[in-house]
Write an enzyme that holds these catalytic residues in place. Structure first.
Site, PDB file in Angstrom:
ATOM      1  N   CYS A   1       3.487  -5.198   6.414  1.00 29.16           N
ATOM      2  CA  CYS A   1       3.090  -4.858   5.046  1.00 29.16           C
ATOM      3  C   CYS A   1       4.304  -4.397   4.239  1.00 29.16           C
ATOM      4  O   CYS A   1       5.387  -4.186   4.772  1.00 29.16           O
ATOM      5  CB  CYS A   1       2.046  -3.748   5.054  1.00 29.16           C
ATOM      6  SG  CYS A   1       0.415  -4.270   5.617  1.00 29.16           S
TER       7      CYS A   1
ATOM      8  N   HIS B   1       0.817  -1.209   0.000  1.00 29.19           N
ATOM      9  CA  HIS B   1       0.000   0.000   0.000  1.00 29.19           C
ATOM     10  C   HIS B   1       0.849   1.257   0.000  1.00 29.19           C
ATOM     11  O   HIS B   1       2.053   1.236   0.288  1.00 29.19           O
ATOM     12  CB  HIS B   1      -0.946   0.012   1.208  1.00 29.19           C
ATOM     13  CG  HIS B   1      -0.250   0.024   2.531  1.00 29.19           C
ATOM     14  ND1 HIS B   1       0.354   1.132   3.058  1.00 29.19           N
ATOM     15  CD2 HIS B   1      -0.070  -0.962   3.443  1.00 29.19           C
ATOM     16  CE1 HIS B   1       0.875   0.843   4.235  1.00 29.19           C
ATOM     17  NE2 HIS B   1       0.645  -0.434   4.489  1.00 29.19           N
TER      18      HIS B   1
END
Length: 407
Positions: free
Chosen positions: A346, A327
């Protein structure tokens, strides 16, 4: 093409920076967002039915509300079905609530996704994604599956069914689901427990392949006295090949399109105490903006509160069911990208608040399909589990085929 970190930007958010899953392999539960009571209590966007609700009556209450500010957009859609459809509805004149149109009834035995974006009184945006499933008659079962009819997907797409009831007669159910390809290729099935069946070829799909999924579950007995209700055929097309390789040690991601190096992007991956999974992961969801709350994936402080709650994460691409995303990140210092790993698991790409198509994250997001592969190497973590998201490419072909009920 290559991006370098710029010299000025926003500060990072606390000791971490990014967030997601720290390594624990969670159960597969469709391709919905993270769930948890802590997140629901903190939400400024309130959705009825609750996230993850099952057995919702077709004429039950369906509503999205905000206590202040206004709803910017609301989309309610039937998903993981051969015939995805929007639920008609409207935001009230005061902007505080959304309800379906008069006389609207939801479908039986269907899964719905709610995506809402709101703006508060100070102009700050927040997003919410929830899912729920409607009532299935007791004597019936249904398989929710992906991808959707007529979709164009990446070469790593795996056809995945999640059944609403445990399947005792796996062989009968497996025989009733046929996946064929043009040009032809062998497609094999693998069961993950009694409620999930995935199907894939030995290697990634060839670009341009047309895949047909023939579902003949109507009247198939999955368990004593429990019969299927589906009979339909869907198809999808495999688009160009895009495989991206994240080197967690080098802090880079190489994006290859049809085998050719398209770009090298600077990234930040999981910090030493919250490392990123190694292995092949498949993009299953794309969000221009979404909310991420650490409590939903186990990141809480000593008082039990979430370690982070970022309501407007831009350009978010889900990689695992347990919470790993690739992201955009606007809150970490720009010097981090390409130089250090600071996330909660992430993979982060540089972005700006609100998201920019000109940023590395925006550039990659605009060139990504559901079904594209992202492979992480050189991380100090284990390999992602084959049933965590669409992680089946991490299982060898012989073992994969051994998971069929028809072997």
């Amino acid at each position: 093409m290559a991006w370098a970190a710029v010299a000025a930007g926003l500060a990072g958010c606390g000791a971490g920076g990014l967030f997601g899953d720290s390594g624990g392999s969670g159960p597969f539960g469709g391709f919905g967002g993270g769930k948890g009571a802590a997140a629901r209590e903190a939400d400024t966007i309130r959705v009825t039915p609750d996230d993850g609700a099952r057995g919702v009556p077709p004429d039950g209450r369906l509503e999205v509300r905000v206590p202040d500010g206004r709803l910017e957009s609301v989309r309610v859609r039937r998903v993981q079905d051969a015939e995805p459809a929007e639920v008609p509805g409207a935001v009230a004149p005061d902007g505080r609530s959304w309800r379906p149109g008069p006389g609207t009834r939801l479908a039986l035995a269907a899964k719905y996704a709610v995506d809402a974006v709101a703006v508060d009184g100070r102009g700050r945006r927040s997003a919410r994604h929830t899912t729920f499933t409607t009532l299935v008659p007791e004597s019936r079962f249904i398989g929710y599956f992906a991808p959707e009819d007529r979709a164009t997907v990446g070469t790593g797409m795996i056809v995945s069914f999640r059944f609403n009831r445990p399947v005792r007669n796996r062989a009968a159910v497996e025989r009733a689901i046929r996946v064929t390809a043009d040009p032809p290729v062998e497609v094999a099935a693998h069961w993950f427990g009694d409620e999930r069946l995935d199907l894939r070829p030995e290697r990634y799909w060839r670009s341009g392949t047309r895949v047909t999924v023939d579902v003949r579950l109507r009247d198939v007995e999955a368990a004593p006295g429990v019969y299927g209700i589906q009979r339909r055929t869907v198809s999808f097309t495999v688009g160009r090949s895009q495989v991206s390789r994240v080197d967690a040690a080098a802090h880079t991601m190489e994006v290859r399109r049809d085998g050719r190096l398209l770009a090298t992007l600077p990234v930040t991956a999981g910090a030493p105490e919250t490392t990123t999974y190694n292995g092949k992961m498949v993009v299953t969801e794309l969000y221009e903006v979404t909310r991420m709350n650490g409590a939903t994936v186990g990141f809480k402080d000593a008082s039990g509160k979430s370690e982070y709650d970022i309501k407007d994460v831009p350009h978010a691409m889900r990689l695992t069911e347990s919470g790993t995303f690739l992201h955009g990140n606007y809150w970490a210092g720009p010097s981090v990208f390409g130089a250090a790993n600071v996330s909660h698991g992430c993979v982060g790409l540089r972005d700006v608040k609100g998201g920019s198509a000109e940023s590395p994250a925006g550039w990659f997001f605009d060139r990504t399909l559901v079904g594209d592969v992202v492979e992480v190497v050189n991380s100090r973590d284990r390999k992602v589990a084959p049933d965590n998201g669409l992680g089946g490419w991490n299982m060898g072909w012989a073992r994969w085929k051994a998971g069929s009920a028809l072997r």
